[in-house]
Design an enzyme around this catalytic site. Structure first.
Site, PDB file in Angstrom:
ATOM      1  N   CYS A   1       0.900  -1.369   0.365  1.00  8.19           N
ATOM      2  CA  CYS A   1      -0.100   0.141   0.141  1.00  8.19           C
ATOM      3  C   CYS A   1       0.672   1.319   0.026  1.00  8.19           C
ATOM      4  O   CYS A   1       0.236   2.428  -0.042  1.00  8.19           O
ATOM      5  CB  CYS A   1      -1.076   0.035   1.172  1.00  8.19           C
ATOM      6  SG  CYS A   1      -2.160  -1.392   0.920  1.00  8.19           S
TER       7      CYS A   1
ATOM      8  N   ASN B   1     -10.081   0.409   0.751  1.00  6.37           N
ATOM      9  CA  ASN B   1      -8.412   0.485   0.704  1.00  6.37           C
ATOM     10  C   ASN B   1      -8.111   0.059  -0.796  1.00  6.37           C
ATOM     11  O   ASN B   1      -8.312  -1.260  -0.700  1.00  6.37           O
ATOM     12  CB  ASN B   1      -8.109  -0.320   1.851  1.00  6.37           C
ATOM     13  CG  ASN B   1      -6.515  -0.364   1.732  1.00  6.37           C
ATOM     14  OD1 ASN B   1      -5.956   0.092   0.748  1.00  6.37           O
ATOM     15  ND2 ASN B   1      -5.782  -0.753   2.681  1.00  6.37           N
TER      16      ASN B   1
ATOM     17  N   HIS C   1      -2.834   7.631   3.318  1.00  7.08           N
ATOM     18  CA  HIS C   1      -3.320   6.053   2.774  1.00  7.08           C
ATOM     19  C   HIS C   1      -4.579   5.856   3.087  1.00  7.08           C
ATOM     20  O   HIS C   1      -4.668   5.906   4.494  1.00  7.08           O
ATOM     21  CB  HIS C   1      -2.298   5.034   2.835  1.00  7.08           C
ATOM     22  CG  HIS C   1      -2.673   3.661   2.532  1.00  7.08           C
ATOM     23  ND1 HIS C   1      -3.092   3.465   1.448  1.00  7.08           N
ATOM     24  CD2 HIS C   1      -2.804   2.597   3.434  1.00  7.08           C
ATOM     25  CE1 HIS C   1      -3.678   2.105   1.286  1.00  7.08           C
ATOM     26  NE2 HIS C   1      -3.375   1.613   2.483  1.00  7.08           N
TER      27      HIS C   1
HETATM   28  N1  COA Z   1     -17.848  -7.483  10.680  1.00  6.02           N
HETATM   29  C1  COA Z   1     -18.033  -7.843  11.889  1.00  6.02           C
HETATM   30  N2  COA Z   1     -16.975  -8.160  12.927  1.00  6.02           N
HETATM   31  C2  COA Z   1     -15.841  -8.086  12.591  1.00  6.02           C
HETATM   32  C3  COA Z   1     -15.472  -7.872  11.153  1.00  6.02           C
HETATM   33  C4  COA Z   1     -16.397  -7.601  10.347  1.00  6.02           C
HETATM   34  N3  COA Z   1     -16.084  -7.059   8.945  1.00  6.02           N
HETATM   35  N4  COA Z   1     -14.056  -7.908  10.987  1.00  6.02           N
HETATM   36  C5  COA Z   1     -13.588  -8.229  12.238  1.00  6.02           C
HETATM   37  N5  COA Z   1     -14.564  -8.269  13.059  1.00  6.02           N
HETATM   38  C6  COA Z   1     -14.622  -8.712  14.735  1.00  6.02           C
HETATM   39  C7  COA Z   1     -13.439  -9.600  14.894  1.00  6.02           C
HETATM   40  O1  COA Z   1     -13.606 -11.049  14.471  1.00  6.02           O
HETATM   41  C8  COA Z   1     -13.280  -9.595  16.481  1.00  6.02           C
HETATM   42  O2  COA Z   1     -14.315 -10.316  16.805  1.00  6.02           O
HETATM   43  P1  COA Z   1     -14.056 -11.357  18.458  1.00  6.02           P
HETATM   44  O3  COA Z   1     -13.947  -9.990  19.156  1.00  6.02           O
HETATM   45  O4  COA Z   1     -15.293 -11.996  18.596  1.00  6.02           O
HETATM   46  O5  COA Z   1     -12.755 -11.834  17.992  1.00  6.02           O
HETATM   47  C9  COA Z   1     -13.980  -8.155  16.639  1.00  6.02           C
HETATM   48  O6  COA Z   1     -14.639  -7.739  15.454  1.00  6.02           O
HETATM   49  C10 COA Z   1     -13.007  -7.173  17.050  1.00  6.02           C
HETATM   50  O7  COA Z   1     -11.989  -7.249  16.063  1.00  6.02           O
HETATM   51  P2  COA Z   1     -10.591  -6.185  16.221  1.00  6.02           P
HETATM   52  O8  COA Z   1      -9.694  -6.862  15.036  1.00  6.02           O
HETATM   53  O9  COA Z   1     -10.300  -5.954  17.425  1.00  6.02           O
HETATM   54  O10 COA Z   1     -11.429  -5.061  15.492  1.00  6.02           O
HETATM   55  P3  COA Z   1     -10.704  -3.515  15.360  1.00  6.02           P
HETATM   56  O11 COA Z   1     -11.640  -2.708  15.634  1.00  6.02           O
HETATM   57  O12 COA Z   1      -9.212  -3.527  15.324  1.00  6.02           O
HETATM   58  O13 COA Z   1     -11.088  -3.593  13.698  1.00  6.02           O
HETATM   59  C11 COA Z   1      -9.796  -3.755  11.635  1.00  6.02           C
HETATM   60  C12 COA Z   1     -10.686  -4.337  12.711  1.00  6.02           C
HETATM   61  C13 COA Z   1      -9.350  -4.693  10.545  1.00  6.02           C
HETATM   62  C14 COA Z   1     -10.923  -2.835  10.711  1.00  6.02           C
HETATM   63  C15 COA Z   1      -8.747  -2.978  11.877  1.00  6.02           C
HETATM   64  O14 COA Z   1      -7.934  -3.553  13.133  1.00  6.02           O
HETATM   65  C16 COA Z   1      -8.082  -2.126  11.071  1.00  6.02           C
HETATM   66  O15 COA Z   1      -8.642  -1.606  10.315  1.00  6.02           O
HETATM   67  N6  COA Z   1      -6.721  -2.497  10.778  1.00  6.02           N
HETATM   68  C17 COA Z   1      -5.550  -1.946   9.875  1.00  6.02           C
HETATM   69  C18 COA Z   1      -6.156  -2.475   8.617  1.00  6.02           C
HETATM   70  C19 COA Z   1      -4.979  -1.829   7.683  1.00  6.02           C
HETATM   71  O16 COA Z   1      -4.905  -0.742   7.713  1.00  6.02           O
HETATM   72  N7  COA Z   1      -4.976  -2.786   6.475  1.00  6.02           N
HETATM   73  C20 COA Z   1      -4.236  -2.270   5.414  1.00  6.02           C
HETATM   74  C21 COA Z   1      -2.662  -1.808   5.986  1.00  6.02           C
HETATM   75  S1  COA Z   1      -2.111  -0.994   4.353  1.00  6.02           S
END
Ligand code: COA
Length: 335
Positions: free
Chosen positions: A118, A290, A260
């Site tokens: 990215c 993204n 980004h």
């Molecule tokens: N719908 C519903 N629940 C979801 C979900 C979705 N699409 N995706 C994840 N969850 C759940 C998880 O399974 C977890 O459940 P659990 O508590 O039963 O295990 C819960 O939501 C919390 O997960 P968590 O990872 O703590 O959520 P978060 O608030 O950190 O959000 C992301 C997850 C992926 C959105 C976030 O971590 C993120 O944006 N990370 C960076 C991603 C990124 O930038 N990637 C590209 C880099 S270039």
């Protein structure tokens, strides 16, 4: 030889084009297939919908159209080098850029792909600027294009909620350091110790050399969301501070912050850390998700930029890799 003849030209942005595949997937549509909801995705990421390619298309399809539009926007139908930033090339071999160049009617030009996930577009801009300042190329077409929908695990609600497909491109020409559109300085960096945070484990030489058959899930993109979130905020904050120090700008000097588009909450956290007013943060993530290497040029086109705006670009992705640069926005109409 005079000093003027010895001075290295700067790379100046003189064209911008973007392309999104027509098919739109809403959060509600995703929730028909996956255990997720529109509300969860909007609250946790800011994303409402994303575009995805359909069978018959590939990354080059998007790259060619964005490249064509960028050349049109530059009012010059030629480029003498093509750099494509992508993590989703049409095929593992050869690179996608030569086919893109051929389809754009640019036969014989140097054309190659670069991979910085990215962060790829800012890396490709730096390479394009280097080709110009070294005199290797006069006009460089820099494209960021990705189709992450082709590498996501259909069962993974986390990654499928975030990523979308798209392409964006700019044209660079030689010019003077102080003029509108002149790029730089750049801050680029990586941390390979954290390579496993964002990875497609299988399909590369490591797996092939070990002679193992990878389980199917290993062929898909994986990410450790929470750690990636923290690293994205940390690395982009640090990179922005370094590039500002090189430029001599303060945070107050930034008119538009084009980061980004990974998660709206990452952009909010960056704004808080940098003490940057929210209205200066460009965000189109609600409409495109993204889009990996396409994220920065798509945000540039959607950012309401006006000539003279001081614009800071910052990106972050797998590698880990990050990169930032600045420019004053030129008279360019996105195509
Ligand atoms: N719908 C519903 N629940 C979801 C979900 C979705 N699409 N995706 C994840 N969850 C759940 C998880 O399974 C977890 O459940 P659990 O508590 O039963 O295990 C819960 O939501 C919390 O997960 P968590 O990872 O703590 O959520 P978060 O608030 O950190 O959000 C992301 C997850 C992926 C959105 C976030 O971590 C993120 O944006 N990370 C960076 C991603 C990124 O930038 N990637 C590209 C880099 S270039």
């Amino acid at each position: 030889m005079t000093a003027r003849q010895w001075s290295r030209p700067s790379a100046v942005l003189c064209g911008l084009g973007t392309y999104l595949p027509p098919r739109i997937v809403t959060n509600d549509e995703l929730s028909l297939e996956l255990d997720t909801t529109d509300e969860w995705i909007r609250n946790r990421t800011g994303i409402r919908r994303r575009h995805v390619i359909e069978p018959g298309s590939a990354t080059s399809t998007l790259a060619i159209e964005a490249g064509r539009r960028a050349l049109k926007s530059s009012r010059h139908d030629r480029a003498d080098a093509v750099v494509v930033a992508t993590t989703t090339p049409d095929r593992p071999c050869p690179a996608t850029a030569p086919e893109v160049a051929a389809q754009l009617g640019l036969p014989g030009v140097p054309a190659f792909d670069i991979g910085a996930v990215c962060a790829g577009f800012v890396y490709a801009l730096a390479i394009g600027a280097g080709l110009i300042s070294s005199g290797i190329a006069e006009r460089v077409l820099v494209i960021g294009a990705d189709t992450f929908s082709t590498i996501l695990n259909p069962k993974d609600r986390t990654t499928r909620a975030i990523f979308g497909d798209g392409a964006g491109a700019v044209v660079l020409r030689p010019g003077e350091a102080g003029e509108p559109g002149a790029l730089g300085p750049f801050d680029l960096g990586t941390d390979g110790d954290l390579a496993d945070l964002i990875t497609v484990p299988a399909g590369g030489s490591r797996q092939r050399a070990e002679g193992t058959t990878a389980p199917p899930a290993d062929h898909y993109f994986t990410m450790q969301g929470k750690s990636v979130f923290q690293q994205a905020v940390l690395r982009m904050t640090e990179s922005v501070q370094r590039v500002l120090a090189q430029t001599g700008w303060s945070v107050d000097d930034i008119d538009r912050f084009v980061g980004h588009q990974a998660n709206a909450r990452i952009l909010t956290a960056l704004a808080e850390r940098l003490e940057l007013p929210r209205e200066r943060i460009v965000s189109n993530i609600d409409r495109v998700g993204n889009t990996a290497a396409a994220s920065i040029p798509l945000a540039l086109a959607d950012g309401g930029l006006r000539p003279g705006h001081r614009v800071l670009l910052t990106s972050f992705g797998g590698g880990l890799a990050w990169g930032s640069t600045v420019l004053r926005w030129p008279e360019v109409t996105p195509a």
